[in-house]
Design an enzyme around this catalytic site. Structure first.
Site, PDB file in Angstrom:
ATOM      1  N   HIS A   1      -0.163 -11.154  12.760  1.00  0.00           N
ATOM      2  CA  HIS A   1       0.142 -11.333  11.341  1.00  0.00           C
ATOM      3  C   HIS A   1      -0.741 -10.423  10.499  1.00  0.00           C
ATOM      4  CE1 HIS A   1       0.070 -14.108   7.596  1.00  0.00           C
ATOM      5  NE2 HIS A   1       0.979 -13.161   7.471  1.00  0.00           N
TER       6      HIS A   1
ATOM      7  N   ASP B   1       8.511  10.193   9.449  1.00  0.00           N
ATOM      8  CA  ASP B   1       9.480  11.278   9.553  1.00  0.00           C
ATOM      9  C   ASP B   1       8.895  12.401  10.403  1.00  0.00           C
ATOM     10  OD1 ASP B   1       7.896  13.011   7.842  1.00  0.00           O
ATOM     11  OD2 ASP B   1       8.872  12.169   6.072  1.00  0.00           O
TER      12      ASP B   1
ATOM     13  N   ASP C   1       5.877  -9.743   6.277  1.00  0.00           N
ATOM     14  CA  ASP C   1       4.907 -10.718   5.784  1.00  0.00           C
ATOM     15  C   ASP C   1       5.350 -11.318   4.442  1.00  0.00           C
ATOM     16  OD1 ASP C   1       2.664 -12.222   5.269  1.00  0.00           O
ATOM     17  OD2 ASP C   1       1.249 -10.563   5.481  1.00  0.00           O
TER      18      ASP C   1
ATOM     19  N   MET D   1       5.645   6.420   0.815  1.00  0.00           N
ATOM     20  CA  MET D   1       4.836   7.510   0.269  1.00  0.00           C
ATOM     21  C   MET D   1       5.544   8.029  -0.981  1.00  0.00           C
ATOM     22  SD  MET D   1       3.877  11.227   1.902  1.00  0.00           S
ATOM     23  CE  MET D   1       3.061  10.558   3.340  1.00  0.00           C
TER      24      MET D   1
ATOM     25  N   TYR E   1      -1.760   8.181   3.745  1.00  0.00           N
ATOM     26  CA  TYR E   1      -2.373   8.653   4.995  1.00  0.00           C
ATOM     27  C   TYR E   1      -3.522   7.742   5.428  1.00  0.00           C
ATOM     28  CZ  TYR E   1       0.024  13.228   4.772  1.00  0.00           C
ATOM     29  OH  TYR E   1       0.948  14.247   4.755  1.00  0.00           O
TER      30      TYR E   1
ATOM     31  N   TYR F   1       9.724  12.566   2.490  1.00  0.00           N
ATOM     32  CA  TYR F   1       9.205  11.289   1.972  1.00  0.00           C
ATOM     33  C   TYR F   1       9.894  10.104   2.650  1.00  0.00           C
ATOM     34  CZ  TYR F   1       7.243  14.329  -1.622  1.00  0.00           C
ATOM     35  OH  TYR F   1       6.559  15.322  -2.280  1.00  0.00           O
TER      36      TYR F   1
ATOM     37  N   ASN G   1       8.673   8.369   5.244  1.00  0.00           N
ATOM     38  CA  ASN G   1       7.712   7.515   5.948  1.00  0.00           C
ATOM     39  C   ASN G   1       7.705   6.123   5.329  1.00  0.00           C
ATOM     40  OD1 ASN G   1       6.588   9.869   7.417  1.00  0.00           O
ATOM     41  ND2 ASN G   1       5.957  10.448   5.356  1.00  0.00           N
TER      42      ASN G   1
END
Length: 141
Positions: free
Chosen positions: A22, A30, A64, A74, A112, A130, A132
């Site tokens: 958890h 990507d 969650d 991102m 990052y 973009y 990710n």
């Protein structure tokens, strides 16, 4: 092969999803993301796109519910005019699998840093920019 397990999920990725607890996070990256240099644990799914991996992971892993924003993207770098249309696809997949969830948008280098702390990174061959995404694992009730 197993019943009800999406075939795109490798045994290695299934193991990682089971090991995660958890609040642990997983990045689906990507093809441009520096996955190998960021990952504590790296799973390669070259040849697949982020949406199909996202859909398969959310088939098994809950997000969650104890955090306001269990999904992270991102954000587009300031001054870049690119519009990441793939985000609409992500939102539709998340809504279908997990309901309405808030998404946080993080500056590139903050993303990052968060990715470096993630339990694992799944490197895909996704060509969209973009693309990710970070997912925070929830609990099964």
């Amino acid at each position: 092969m197993l019943k009800k397990i999406p075939s795109i999920l490798s045994p290695e990725l299934l193991k990682i999803l089971m090991e995660m607890g958890h609040g642990d996070e997983i990045v689906i990256s990507d093809g441009n993301f520096p996955a190998a240099s960021m990952a504590q644990r790296l799973v390669r799914l070259d040849g697949h796109g982020v949406p199909e991996v996202l859909e398969a992971i959310l088939e098994l892993m809950p997000l969650d519910v104890y955090t306001d924003e269990p999904v992270g993207l991102m954000e587009v770098v300031k001054g870049d005019t690119y519009v990441p249309e793939i985000w609409d696809t992500y939102k539709a997949i998340i809504k279908e699998k997990e309901g309405d969830k808030k998404i946080c948008y993080e500056e590139r280098f903050a993303f990052y840093e968060r990715a470096k702390k993630a339990y694992a990174v799944v490197a895909t061959g996704e060509t969209s920019l973009y693309a990710n995404i970070i997912l925070k694992k929830g609990v099964v009730v």
